[in-house]
Design a protein around this motif. Structure first.
Motif, PDB file in Angstrom:
ATOM      1  N   LEU A  51       0.829  -1.201   0.000  1.00 34.11           N
ATOM      2  CA  LEU A  51       0.000   0.000   0.000  1.00 34.11           C
ATOM      3  C   LEU A  51       0.869   1.258   0.000  1.00 34.11           C
ATOM      4  CD1 LEU A  51      -2.842   1.193   0.022  1.00 34.11           C
ATOM      5  CD2 LEU A  51      -2.838   0.953   2.528  1.00 34.11           C
ATOM      6  N   SER A  52       1.972   1.223   0.723  1.00 30.44           N
ATOM      7  CA  SER A  52       2.900   2.360   0.720  1.00 30.44           C
ATOM      8  C   SER A  52       3.412   2.628  -0.681  1.00 30.44           C
ATOM      9  CB  SER A  52       4.088   2.091   1.661  1.00 30.44           C
ATOM     10  OG  SER A  52       3.660   1.991   2.992  1.00 30.44           O
ATOM     11  N   GLN A  53       3.807   1.574  -1.373  1.00 33.84           N
ATOM     12  CA  GLN A  53       4.338   1.705  -2.728  1.00 33.84           C
ATOM     13  C   GLN A  53       3.263   2.210  -3.687  1.00 33.84           C
ATOM     14  OE1 GLN A  53       7.069  -1.430  -3.804  1.00 33.84           O
ATOM     15  NE2 GLN A  53       6.292  -1.449  -5.898  1.00 33.84           N
ATOM     16  N   VAL A  54       2.057   1.667  -3.570  1.00 34.02           N
ATOM     17  CA  VAL A  54       0.946   2.089  -4.434  1.00 34.02           C
ATOM     18  C   VAL A  54       0.660   3.578  -4.262  1.00 34.02           C
ATOM     19  CG1 VAL A  54      -1.580   1.881  -4.651  1.00 34.02           C
ATOM     20  CG2 VAL A  54      -0.156  -0.168  -4.674  1.00 34.02           C
ATOM     21  N   LEU A  55       0.837   4.072  -3.043  1.00 36.14           N
ATOM     22  CA  LEU A  55       0.562   5.482  -2.751  1.00 36.14           C
ATOM     23  C   LEU A  55       1.742   6.399  -3.058  1.00 36.14           C
ATOM     24  CD1 LEU A  55      -1.384   5.070   0.614  1.00 36.14           C
ATOM     25  CD2 LEU A  55      -2.338   5.682  -1.623  1.00 36.14           C
ATOM     26  N   GLY A  56       2.816   5.839  -3.600  1.00 41.41           N
ATOM     27  CA  GLY A  56       3.956   6.665  -3.976  1.00 41.41           C
ATOM     28  C   GLY A  56       4.994   6.814  -2.882  1.00 41.41           C
ATOM     29  N   GLY A  57       4.913   5.951  -1.878  1.00 41.88           N
ATOM     30  CA  GLY A  57       5.889   5.962  -0.794  1.00 41.88           C
ATOM     31  C   GLY A  57       7.062   5.059  -1.118  1.00 41.88           C
ATOM     32  N   PRO A  58       7.743   4.602  -0.077  1.00 38.63           N
ATOM     33  CA  PRO A  58       8.917   3.740  -0.287  1.00 38.63           C
ATOM     34  C   PRO A  58       8.566   2.489  -1.094  1.00 38.63           C
ATOM     35  CG  PRO A  58       8.646   4.292   2.044  1.00 38.63           C
ATOM     36  CD  PRO A  58       7.442   4.812   1.325  1.00 38.63           C
ATOM     37  N   GLU A  59       9.469   2.117  -1.975  1.00 37.05           N
ATOM     38  CA  GLU A  59       9.264   0.921  -2.792  1.00 37.05           C
ATOM     39  C   GLU A  59       9.949  -0.252  -2.107  1.00 37.05           C
ATOM     40  OE1 GLU A  59       9.916   1.386  -6.967  1.00 37.05           O
ATOM     41  OE2 GLU A  59       8.882   3.311  -6.990  1.00 37.05           O
ATOM     42  N   ALA A  60       9.317  -0.720  -1.024  1.00 38.11           N
ATOM     43  CA  ALA A  60       9.913  -1.773  -0.203  1.00 38.11           C
ATOM     44  C   ALA A  60       9.181  -3.099  -0.322  1.00 38.11           C
ATOM     45  CB  ALA A  60       9.924  -1.315   1.265  1.00 38.11           C
ATOM     46  N   TYR A  61       8.142  -3.166  -1.159  1.00 34.71           N
ATOM     47  CA  TYR A  61       7.395  -4.416  -1.288  1.00 34.71           C
ATOM     48  C   TYR A  61       8.269  -5.459  -1.954  1.00 34.71           C
ATOM     49  CZ  TYR A  61       3.939  -7.896  -2.525  1.00 34.71           C
ATOM     50  OH  TYR A  61       3.252  -9.078  -2.655  1.00 34.71           O
ATOM     51  N   SER A  62       8.416  -6.613  -1.290  1.00 31.69           N
ATOM     52  CA  SER A  62       9.262  -7.677  -1.835  1.00 31.69           C
ATOM     53  C   SER A  62       8.519  -8.999  -1.922  1.00 31.69           C
ATOM     54  CB  SER A  62      10.519  -7.841  -0.966  1.00 31.69           C
ATOM     55  OG  SER A  62      10.150  -8.210   0.354  1.00 31.69           O
ATOM     56  N   GLY A  63       7.204  -8.952  -1.762  1.00 31.07           N
ATOM     57  CA  GLY A  63       6.410 -10.176  -1.840  1.00 31.07           C
ATOM     58  C   GLY A  63       6.209 -10.611  -3.282  1.00 31.07           C
ATOM     59  N   ARG A  64       5.502 -11.729  -3.416  1.00 32.89           N
ATOM     60  CA  ARG A  64       5.179 -12.223  -4.755  1.00 32.89           C
ATOM     61  C   ARG A  64       4.261 -11.227  -5.453  1.00 32.89           C
ATOM     62  NH1 ARG A  64       2.500 -17.727  -3.286  1.00 32.89           N
ATOM     63  NH2 ARG A  64       1.809 -16.425  -1.583  1.00 32.89           N
ATOM     64  N   ASP A  65       4.227 -11.298  -6.787  1.00 34.21           N
ATOM     65  CA  ASP A  65       3.285 -10.428  -7.475  1.00 34.21           C
ATOM     66  C   ASP A  65       1.868 -10.883  -7.130  1.00 34.21           C
ATOM     67  OD1 ASP A  65       2.250 -12.333  -9.388  1.00 34.21           O
ATOM     68  OD2 ASP A  65       3.924 -11.925 -10.717  1.00 34.21           O
ATOM     69  N   LEU A  66       0.926  -9.997  -7.334  1.00 30.80           N
ATOM     70  CA  LEU A  66      -0.453 -10.253  -6.908  1.00 30.80           C
ATOM     71  C   LEU A  66      -1.028 -11.536  -7.497  1.00 30.80           C
ATOM     72  CD1 LEU A  66      -2.060  -6.705  -6.941  1.00 30.80           C
ATOM     73  CD2 LEU A  66      -1.313  -8.050  -4.977  1.00 30.80           C
ATOM     74  N   ARG A  67      -0.773 -11.774  -8.759  1.00 26.59           N
ATOM     75  CA  ARG A  67      -1.327 -12.962  -9.412  1.00 26.59           C
ATOM     76  C   ARG A  67      -0.795 -14.240  -8.751  1.00 26.59           C
ATOM     77  NH1 ARG A  67      -4.121 -13.667 -13.986  1.00 26.59           N
ATOM     78  NH2 ARG A  67      -3.688 -11.571 -14.717  1.00 26.59           N
ATOM     79  N   MET A  68       0.500 -14.297  -8.511  1.00 25.17           N
ATOM     80  CA  MET A  68       1.099 -15.485  -7.890  1.00 25.17           C
ATOM     81  C   MET A  68       0.632 -15.644  -6.439  1.00 25.17           C
ATOM     82  SD  MET A  68       2.757 -17.113 -10.163  1.00 25.17           S
ATOM     83  CE  MET A  68       3.447 -18.308  -9.051  1.00 25.17           C
ATOM     84  N   ALA A  69       0.535 -14.540  -5.727  1.00 28.69           N
ATOM     85  CA  ALA A  69       0.153 -14.598  -4.312  1.00 28.69           C
ATOM     86  C   ALA A  69      -1.278 -15.089  -4.114  1.00 28.69           C
ATOM     87  CB  ALA A  69       0.330 -13.223  -3.672  1.00 28.69           C
ATOM     88  N   HIS A  70      -2.135 -14.861  -5.096  1.00 27.44           N
ATOM     89  CA  HIS A  70      -3.552 -15.209  -4.954  1.00 27.44           C
ATOM     90  C   HIS A  70      -3.978 -16.412  -5.799  1.00 27.44           C
ATOM     91  CE1 HIS A  70      -3.257 -11.054  -3.540  1.00 27.44           C
ATOM     92  NE2 HIS A  70      -4.158 -11.445  -2.662  1.00 27.44           N
ATOM     93  N   MET A  71      -3.038 -16.964  -6.569  1.00 27.54           N
ATOM     94  CA  MET A  71      -3.348 -18.096  -7.440  1.00 27.54           C
ATOM     95  C   MET A  71      -3.866 -19.275  -6.622  1.00 27.54           C
ATOM     96  SD  MET A  71      -0.903 -19.854 -10.288  1.00 27.54           S
ATOM     97  CE  MET A  71      -0.754 -18.321 -11.201  1.00 27.54           C
TER      98      MET A  71
END
Length: 117
Positions: A51-71
């Motif tokens: 959410l921070s990254q989506v809002l233009g904050g720090p780009e610290a997200y290191s999880g799987r991409d959304l498609r893989m995480a929810h597959m």
């Protein structure tokens, strides 16, 4: 001009939003089953970063991409929309302005096919 992240209140506000969001989600019998075997603390950490990254904050997200995480989770569109509505409600409740809310709605709309079955 400040980023949406700064306008939303930065890290403390995003963390509070995520905490409130998961309180609502986990209290909803329609959504709670998706999270029965999930490490909620880890999930919250990923969600704050995302959410921070989506809002233009720090780009610290290191999880799987959304498609893989929810597959394979078979998340229905109605459940995706419900979580999105809860997120918007939580952010609005924290005083986030309409322009930021509209941007979040746009990201939710653009991401639906990566999450919902």
């Amino acid at each position: 001009m400040d980023s949406f992240y700064a306008r939303a209140g930065g890290e403390p506000a995003v963390t509070e939003a995520v905490n409130r969001l998961y309180r609502v989600i986990l209290a909803d019998d329609r959504l709670a089953p998706y999270f029965e075997h999930v490490d909620i603390g880890r999930l919250k950490t990923h969600m704050v970063a995302l959410l921070s990254q989506v809002l233009g904050g720090p780009e610290a997200y290191s999880g799987r991409d959304l498609r893989m995480a929810h597959m394979g989770l078979d998340i229905g569109r109605e459940h995706y929309d419900l979580v999105g509505a809860y997120l918007i409600g939580v952010l609005a409740g924290l005083g986030v302005d309409d322009e930021v809310l509209d941007a979040v709605r746009g990201v939710l709309a653009a991401s639906v096919d990566d999450v919902a079955a």
